[in-house]
Motif scaffolding. Structure first.
Motif, PDB file in Angstrom:
ATOM      1  N   SER A 165       0.827  -1.210   0.000  1.00 44.42           N
ATOM      2  CA  SER A 165       0.000   0.000   0.000  1.00 44.42           C
ATOM      3  C   SER A 165       0.859   1.256   0.000  1.00 44.42           C
ATOM      4  CB  SER A 165      -0.928  -0.008   1.213  1.00 44.42           C
ATOM      5  OG  SER A 165      -1.791  -1.128   1.121  1.00 44.42           O
ATOM      6  N   LEU A 166       1.935   1.248   0.791  1.00 42.44           N
ATOM      7  CA  LEU A 166       2.849   2.393   0.759  1.00 42.44           C
ATOM      8  C   LEU A 166       3.439   2.539  -0.642  1.00 42.44           C
ATOM      9  CD1 LEU A 166       4.583   1.868   4.223  1.00 42.44           C
ATOM     10  CD2 LEU A 166       3.192   3.838   3.545  1.00 42.44           C
ATOM     11  N   ASN A 167       3.787   1.404  -1.247  1.00 43.25           N
ATOM     12  CA  ASN A 167       4.312   1.469  -2.618  1.00 43.25           C
ATOM     13  C   ASN A 167       3.277   2.013  -3.599  1.00 43.25           C
ATOM     14  OD1 ASN A 167       6.705   0.468  -1.688  1.00 43.25           O
ATOM     15  ND2 ASN A 167       6.419  -1.612  -2.483  1.00 43.25           N
ATOM     16  N   LYS A 168       2.021   1.696  -3.330  1.00 44.67           N
ATOM     17  CA  LYS A 168       0.963   2.196  -4.222  1.00 44.67           C
ATOM     18  C   LYS A 168       0.862   3.727  -4.123  1.00 44.67           C
ATOM     19  CE  LYS A 168      -3.876   1.439  -5.442  1.00 44.67           C
ATOM     20  NZ  LYS A 168      -5.154   0.886  -4.965  1.00 44.67           N
TER      21      LYS A 168
ATOM     22  N   THR B 226       1.554   5.925  -7.451  1.00 48.22           N
ATOM     23  CA  THR B 226       0.499   6.770  -8.016  1.00 48.22           C
ATOM     24  C   THR B 226       0.708   8.242  -7.641  1.00 48.22           C
ATOM     25  OG1 THR B 226      -0.914   6.487  -6.075  1.00 48.22           O
ATOM     26  CG2 THR B 226      -1.184   4.898  -7.861  1.00 48.22           C
ATOM     27  N   GLY B 227       1.825   8.515  -6.938  1.00 47.13           N
ATOM     28  CA  GLY B 227       1.990   9.867  -6.422  1.00 47.13           C
ATOM     29  C   GLY B 227       3.308  10.512  -6.795  1.00 47.13           C
ATOM     30  N   ILE B 228       3.641  11.535  -6.020  1.00 47.57           N
ATOM     31  CA  ILE B 228       4.909  12.244  -6.174  1.00 47.57           C
ATOM     32  C   ILE B 228       5.684  12.050  -4.877  1.00 47.57           C
ATOM     33  CG2 ILE B 228       3.876  14.469  -5.456  1.00 47.57           C
ATOM     34  CD1 ILE B 228       5.843  15.842  -7.405  1.00 47.57           C
ATOM     35  N   CYS B 229       6.991  11.763  -5.018  1.00 47.58           N
ATOM     36  CA  CYS B 229       7.783  11.381  -3.847  1.00 47.58           C
ATOM     37  C   CYS B 229       8.955  12.323  -3.635  1.00 47.58           C
ATOM     38  CB  CYS B 229       8.316   9.970  -4.024  1.00 47.58           C
ATOM     39  SG  CYS B 229       6.996   8.773  -4.253  1.00 47.58           S
TER      40      CYS B 229
ATOM     41  N   VAL C 121       8.808   7.087  -9.321  1.00 50.50           N
ATOM     42  CA  VAL C 121       9.175   6.306  -8.132  1.00 50.50           C
ATOM     43  C   VAL C 121       8.063   5.299  -7.859  1.00 50.50           C
ATOM     44  CG1 VAL C 121       9.485   6.416  -5.625  1.00 50.50           C
ATOM     45  CG2 VAL C 121      10.621   8.086  -7.095  1.00 50.50           C
ATOM     46  N   GLY C 122       8.455   4.039  -7.649  1.00 52.33           N
ATOM     47  CA  GLY C 122       7.445   3.005  -7.455  1.00 52.33           C
ATOM     48  C   GLY C 122       7.511   2.357  -6.080  1.00 52.33           C
ATOM     49  N   GLU C 123       8.487   2.783  -5.260  1.00 54.00           N
ATOM     50  CA  GLU C 123       8.588   2.192  -3.929  1.00 54.00           C
ATOM     51  C   GLU C 123       8.738   3.273  -2.874  1.00 54.00           C
ATOM     52  OE1 GLU C 123      11.289  -1.312  -3.676  1.00 54.00           O
ATOM     53  OE2 GLU C 123      10.947  -1.299  -5.846  1.00 54.00           O
TER      54      GLU C 123
ATOM     55  N   THR D 152      14.637   5.185  -2.467  1.00 59.36           N
ATOM     56  CA  THR D 152      13.915   5.333  -3.741  1.00 59.36           C
ATOM     57  C   THR D 152      13.217   6.691  -3.792  1.00 59.36           C
ATOM     58  OG1 THR D 152      13.553   2.948  -3.569  1.00 59.36           O
ATOM     59  CG2 THR D 152      12.472   4.080  -5.377  1.00 59.36           C
ATOM     60  N   CYS D 153      12.648   7.102  -2.682  1.00 63.16           N
ATOM     61  CA  CYS D 153      11.949   8.395  -2.680  1.00 63.16           C
ATOM     62  C   CYS D 153      12.885   9.566  -2.952  1.00 63.16           C
ATOM     63  CB  CYS D 153      11.221   8.606  -1.354  1.00 63.16           C
ATOM     64  SG  CYS D 153       9.690   7.655  -1.262  1.00 63.16           S
ATOM     65  N   SER D 154      14.192   9.381  -2.671  1.00 64.15           N
ATOM     66  CA  SER D 154      15.134  10.487  -2.911  1.00 64.15           C
ATOM     67  C   SER D 154      15.242  10.797  -4.402  1.00 64.15           C
ATOM     68  CB  SER D 154      16.507  10.173  -2.319  1.00 64.15           C
ATOM     69  OG  SER D 154      17.215   9.284  -3.160  1.00 64.15           O
ATOM     70  N   LYS D 155      14.729   9.906  -5.247  1.00 63.37           N
ATOM     71  CA  LYS D 155      14.762  10.148  -6.700  1.00 63.37           C
ATOM     72  C   LYS D 155      13.453  10.749  -7.212  1.00 63.37           C
ATOM     73  CE  LYS D 155      17.936   6.339  -7.401  1.00 63.37           C
ATOM     74  NZ  LYS D 155      17.917   4.881  -7.495  1.00 63.37           N
ATOM     75  N   GLY D 156      12.561  11.097  -6.297  1.00 57.42           N
ATOM     76  CA  GLY D 156      11.227  11.538  -6.696  1.00 57.42           C
ATOM     77  C   GLY D 156      11.136  12.997  -7.082  1.00 57.42           C
ATOM     78  N   GLY D 157       9.958  13.325  -7.557  1.00 59.67           N
ATOM     79  CA  GLY D 157       9.695  14.655  -8.103  1.00 59.67           C
ATOM     80  C   GLY D 157       9.671  15.782  -7.088  1.00 59.67           C
ATOM     81  N   LEU D 158       9.527  15.454  -5.815  1.00 64.96           N
ATOM     82  CA  LEU D 158       9.553  16.508  -4.796  1.00 64.96           C
ATOM     83  C   LEU D 158      10.979  16.927  -4.450  1.00 64.96           C
ATOM     84  CD1 LEU D 158       6.928  15.250  -2.151  1.00 64.96           C
ATOM     85  CD2 LEU D 158       6.685  17.259  -3.619  1.00 64.96           C
TER      86      LEU D 158
END
Lengths: 412, 412
Positions: free
Chosen positions: A32-35, A39-42, A375-377, A382-388
């Protein structure tokens, strides 16, 4: 448009050798966290600033959108109002721990073996009967969850400029409470606290509950450690800041206190205990229900932090997986066409150092209008590579509030 | 737990056509720097803020964890204390250059052909004999490395609010020193400096060392340019801020001064000259040795910056490769189970513009508990994909100190 901000306390961690250099969050099964991430921005987030370990009090203020460095006024008052006590202007409040010390006052356990609520409640009743010599100062003492308690001093000429008696580590002596400035108020407050601490110790040492604990081979709760002298912070309620109706689903007194100080309504959830035995699902249900009549729900789970402070990374993985189930329930039961859901944590708690650490935490926001990234996880790396990219703790609330159309334009 | 912070001055750069649009750092063979990146966490860093070219003084204060924008009090005093001079409260100090000017005072070379230490020392002896008209003000003048020198004015009613005589470019006239506010102190300080500059020029013009330099077809050192009027910054020592014992391994006076102002011990290394001829290995050995009895070593190499200001990118690549060897020695001789090692630079120096530039710099931290990312090369562009994302210069020290357990929690 509505928003839910879900916090698993101390969920972020550092890589652990026994987990093949993964963090507990990386090692956990968390569909669920991965979902939310997928589906979001990390991104990653510094609650205060890079490298600075946040206290839970300052971190919670930051998560509510306040500049903690400016508004922070000590932990005690937040904890006290969160436990249902009234804290007035001029009162000085403290966060306390039932602890175990030896005959030389060396701290053996800062949490008296994470004493059960029933024992703490009985001991509290006796402590409430203690009398202070200076009768013009009143004290109010209450236990909250397990080893946690709060103390409020009420009277004229009190000060928050006093040191903690809690040394925040074991194997060292309890610290004498000292004035932190030269004012007579600080001197007087320190004296009163030392007197109270001493009287509490005398009561606890001979208490039948502790005799019974020894028989049951449990650690005695024979000392009250104080820390975080504080007054109520001077902050603008969220209703004024963003024009929203916000509610708090939490069991930890400190978090409830911060939310109350921010003008939010507290929702009491049966089975929500602030411990690893808490009912994750009851909180999830309460959140979904509360969202009906409100704009914003702040949902907080303490369990992930408690096991980290005990250094138990296997248990931490299990708590994260339970938390994941809770997030799953919310994802399934909230209309993501009209609601945003953010998941994060208030700080890194390392299972190795057993302390809050200054590493940034992962954050993910899902909802209809986010700029979804690849980001899928949901984990620290992994979140450090996200859009935020890398944001500050106090940035998250404005981002969420903007998504639901509740921020004001700066400029014209 | 210990930490080493390794700085190659001005190492970052912009893409260069002749290097097939690589930066010198991208073009260099640097197995050890890549090893730090590969085993560590990487990112990019704005020493001050994005786009702002940092002076070496402000950048070094930032690297030591200070908010340079708040504490910066001019370059001069740092340079002076770093060169061994005492700078008292009320003193105003300047960074100076031996320079070459023509008969119209147009600057031909800001570094007098990077004059050798021996020549500068001889000239300095003569300059020290100059007498000021206002006898209540004393001056102290000392040369440091090559063309670099420091000047301290001591006396009542002095001010740092004076402009520089150094125009910081060639082909233009030396600037007259002017008061920067309307105080009598600023006016007086400017007058004294103009008088001193003029008297220095008269001494240098006829000096035998310069006559000899002309015979040897070297540029005359016939002018002293002043810049960076400063007082000692009011900063908390690292020992107080983090409870650490820190030492500095550096040759550049400015860096030594900043470290001294931060309460660090300076280690003098034989063969460390602050020039491209410096002994990189002697510094590496001194660093490894110093780490034994200390918590933190700040290791600084100037050579990479010097060649950048000369626009010599081939030489810059060679300096980076020497620096890489130095990092390799430290990696091989420090126990990375109990130490953290960070590598970065204090600013971008462009071989094309020959100036400090505002582009962010790469940074990498390796050590037992970092959240290792998937960056495998240490350079400006690859590091931008790392787990640190983009941080500020003043964030690096708290991050490092947090990893070795030396930061204080904000909040409780």
């Amino acid at each position: 448009m509505k928003a839910v901000l879900i916090i698993a306390d101390g969920m972020a961690d550092r890589p652990i050798k026994e987990l093949n250099w993964k963090t507990p969050l990386e090692a956990a099964h968390k569909p669920s966290l991965n979902k939310v991430a997928k589906t979001g921005i990390c991104g990653i987030m510094d609650l205060i600033s890079p490298g600075i370990p946040p206290g839970s009090d300052a971190a919670t203020l930051a998560l509510l959108g306040y500049d903690a460095v400016k508004v922070y006024s000590g932990r005690g008052a937040l904890e006290a109002i969160g436990s249902g006590l009234e804290v007035l202007a001029g009162d000085v409040a403290f966060r306390c721990n039932f602890a175990t010390v030896d005959e030389k006052l060396v701290v053996l356990d800062r949490r008296a073996g994470r004493i059960a609520n029933e024992d703490a409640t009985k001991l509290t009743k006796s402590l409430q009967k203690v009398k202070l010599e200076k009768s013009q100062v009143k004290f109010i003492f209450n236990s909250t969850i397990q080893h946690r308690a709060v103390l409020v001093l009420r009277g004229l000429k009190l000060s928050t400029a006093v040191s903690d008696s809690d040394p925040e580590k074991v194997g060292v002596k309890v610290s004498e409470i000292k004035p932190l400035d030269k004012s007579p108020e600080a001197k007087r407050t320190a004296q009163i606290l030392n007197e109270l601490t001493d009287k509490f110790h005398k009561v606890l040492e001979v208490h039948p509950v502790n005799k019974e604990r020894i028989r049951r081979r449990l650690l005695e709760a024979n000392f009250i450690l104080c820390r975080g002298a504080g007054t109520v912070p001077n902050i603008k309620p969220l209703s004024e800041e963003y024009g929203i109706k916000g509610v708090c689903v939490a069991a930890a007194a400190l978090v409830k206190g911060a939310c109350k100080a921010a003008g939010m309504k507290l929702i009491n959830v049966k089975g929500a205990t602030g411990t690893p035995q808490t009912s994750f699902m009851a909180k999830a249900e309460a959140t979904v229900q509360a969202l009906g009549a409100n704009d914003f729900v702040f949902l907080h789970v303490k369990a992930t932090d408690a096991v980290s402070h005990d250094g138990d990374f296997e248990q931490k993985i299990r708590m994260i997986e339970k938390f994941d189930g809770m997030v799953g329930y919310i994802l399934d039961n909230v209309d993501l066409g009209s609601a945003y859901l953010a998941v994060t944590t208030d700080h890194t708690t390392s299972c190795i150092t057993r302390n809050h650490e200054g590493d940034p935490v992962p954050v993910a926001i899902t909802g209809p209008q986010v700029r979804r990234d690849d980001v899928g996880e949901f984990d620290e790396r992994t979140c450090s590579k996200g859009g935020l990219n890398r944001i500050r703790g106090m940035d998250l609330m404005p981002i969420l509030m903007n998504l639901i159309g509740k921020t004001k334009k700066f400029g014209a």
